[in-house]
Scaffold this motif. Sequence first.
Motif, PDB file in Angstrom:
ATOM      1  N   MET A   1       0.846  -1.165   0.000  1.00  0.00           N
ATOM      2  CA  MET A   1       0.000   0.000   0.000  1.00  0.00           C
ATOM      3  C   MET A   1       0.897   1.234   0.000  1.00  0.00           C
ATOM      4  O   MET A   1       1.844   1.320   0.761  1.00  0.00           O
ATOM      5  N   ARG A   2       0.587   2.156  -0.845  1.00  0.00           N
ATOM      6  CA  ARG A   2       1.412   3.358  -0.918  1.00  0.00           C
ATOM      7  C   ARG A   2       1.036   4.343   0.187  1.00  0.00           C
ATOM      8  O   ARG A   2      -0.079   4.324   0.687  1.00  0.00           O
ATOM      9  N   THR A   3       1.968   5.164   0.544  1.00  0.00           N
ATOM     10  CA  THR A   3       1.719   6.146   1.592  1.00  0.00           C
ATOM     11  C   THR A   3       1.313   7.466   0.951  1.00  0.00           C
ATOM     12  O   THR A   3       1.670   7.763  -0.183  1.00  0.00           O
ATOM     13  N   THR A   4       0.547   8.230   1.673  1.00  0.00           N
ATOM     14  CA  THR A   4       0.123   9.537   1.196  1.00  0.00           C
ATOM     15  C   THR A   4       0.503  10.587   2.227  1.00  0.00           C
ATOM     16  O   THR A   4       0.703  10.289   3.400  1.00  0.00           O
ATOM     17  N   SER A   5       0.587  11.792   1.783  1.00  0.00           N
ATOM     18  CA  SER A   5       0.898  12.878   2.704  1.00  0.00           C
ATOM     19  C   SER A   5      -0.376  13.323   3.413  1.00  0.00           C
ATOM     20  O   SER A   5      -1.480  13.013   2.987  1.00  0.00           O
ATOM     21  N   ILE A   6      -0.215  14.055   4.488  1.00  0.00           N
ATOM     22  CA  ILE A   6      -1.364  14.576   5.225  1.00  0.00           C
ATOM     23  C   ILE A   6      -1.968  15.723   4.429  1.00  0.00           C
ATOM     24  O   ILE A   6      -1.270  16.625   3.972  1.00  0.00           O
ATOM     25  N   LYS A   7      -3.273  15.665   4.269  1.00  0.00           N
ATOM     26  CA  LYS A   7      -3.973  16.686   3.489  1.00  0.00           C
ATOM     27  C   LYS A   7      -4.963  17.420   4.387  1.00  0.00           C
ATOM     28  O   LYS A   7      -5.539  16.825   5.290  1.00  0.00           O
ATOM     29  N   VAL A   8      -5.163  18.680   4.108  1.00  0.00           N
ATOM     30  CA  VAL A   8      -6.113  19.494   4.866  1.00  0.00           C
ATOM     31  C   VAL A   8      -7.234  19.899   3.924  1.00  0.00           C
ATOM     32  O   VAL A   8      -6.987  20.402   2.829  1.00  0.00           O
ATOM     33  N   PHE A   9      -8.470  19.666   4.360  1.00  0.00           N
ATOM     34  CA  PHE A   9      -9.635  20.007   3.544  1.00  0.00           C
ATOM     35  C   PHE A   9     -10.498  21.008   4.296  1.00  0.00           C
ATOM     36  O   PHE A   9     -10.549  21.015   5.518  1.00  0.00           O
ATOM     37  N   HIS A  10     -11.203  21.817   3.548  1.00  0.00           N
ATOM     38  CA  HIS A  10     -12.057  22.845   4.146  1.00  0.00           C
ATOM     39  C   HIS A  10     -13.530  22.458   4.143  1.00  0.00           C
ATOM     40  O   HIS A  10     -14.357  23.201   4.662  1.00  0.00           O
ATOM     41  N   SER A  11     -13.844  21.298   3.539  1.00  0.00           N
ATOM     42  CA  SER A  11     -15.225  20.829   3.556  1.00  0.00           C
ATOM     43  C   SER A  11     -15.240  19.310   3.356  1.00  0.00           C
ATOM     44  O   SER A  11     -14.272  18.725   2.863  1.00  0.00           O
ATOM     45  N   TYR A  12     -16.339  18.690   3.740  1.00  0.00           N
ATOM     46  CA  TYR A  12     -16.496  17.264   3.541  1.00  0.00           C
ATOM     47  C   TYR A  12     -16.566  16.933   2.053  1.00  0.00           C
ATOM     48  O   TYR A  12     -16.067  15.899   1.613  1.00  0.00           O
ATOM     49  N   GLU A  13     -17.186  17.791   1.278  1.00  0.00           N
ATOM     50  CA  GLU A  13     -17.301  17.561  -0.165  1.00  0.00           C
ATOM     51  C   GLU A  13     -15.921  17.517  -0.824  1.00  0.00           C
ATOM     52  O   GLU A  13     -15.646  16.667  -1.663  1.00  0.00           O
ATOM     53  N   GLU A  14     -15.059  18.434  -0.435  1.00  0.00           N
ATOM     54  CA  GLU A  14     -13.700  18.478  -0.975  1.00  0.00           C
ATOM     55  C   GLU A  14     -12.935  17.200  -0.603  1.00  0.00           C
ATOM     56  O   GLU A  14     -12.218  16.626  -1.436  1.00  0.00           O
TER      57      GLU A  14
END
Length: 66
Positions: free
Chosen positions: A1-14
């Motif tokens: 499984m590949r690793t991903t970076s931490i992401k920040v979202f401003h909405s659930y839809e995004e």
Amino acid sequence: MRTTSIKVFHSYEEADQDYEKEILEMTPEERLRALETIRYRYFLLKGIKHTGKVERVLEIGKVADD
């Protein structure tokens, strides 16, 4: 499984859109590997021995007495 970076979202839809995009970019082998990793960790958390084999369990249901 590949690793991903931490992401920040401003909405659930995004976040949902990014999740769908990431899943669709995975190959079937990567999806299967991810599912197996999730199963292994879940069984480890519950204390269930994980053999990787499918076991069929048939239980006869009981009628609840009210």
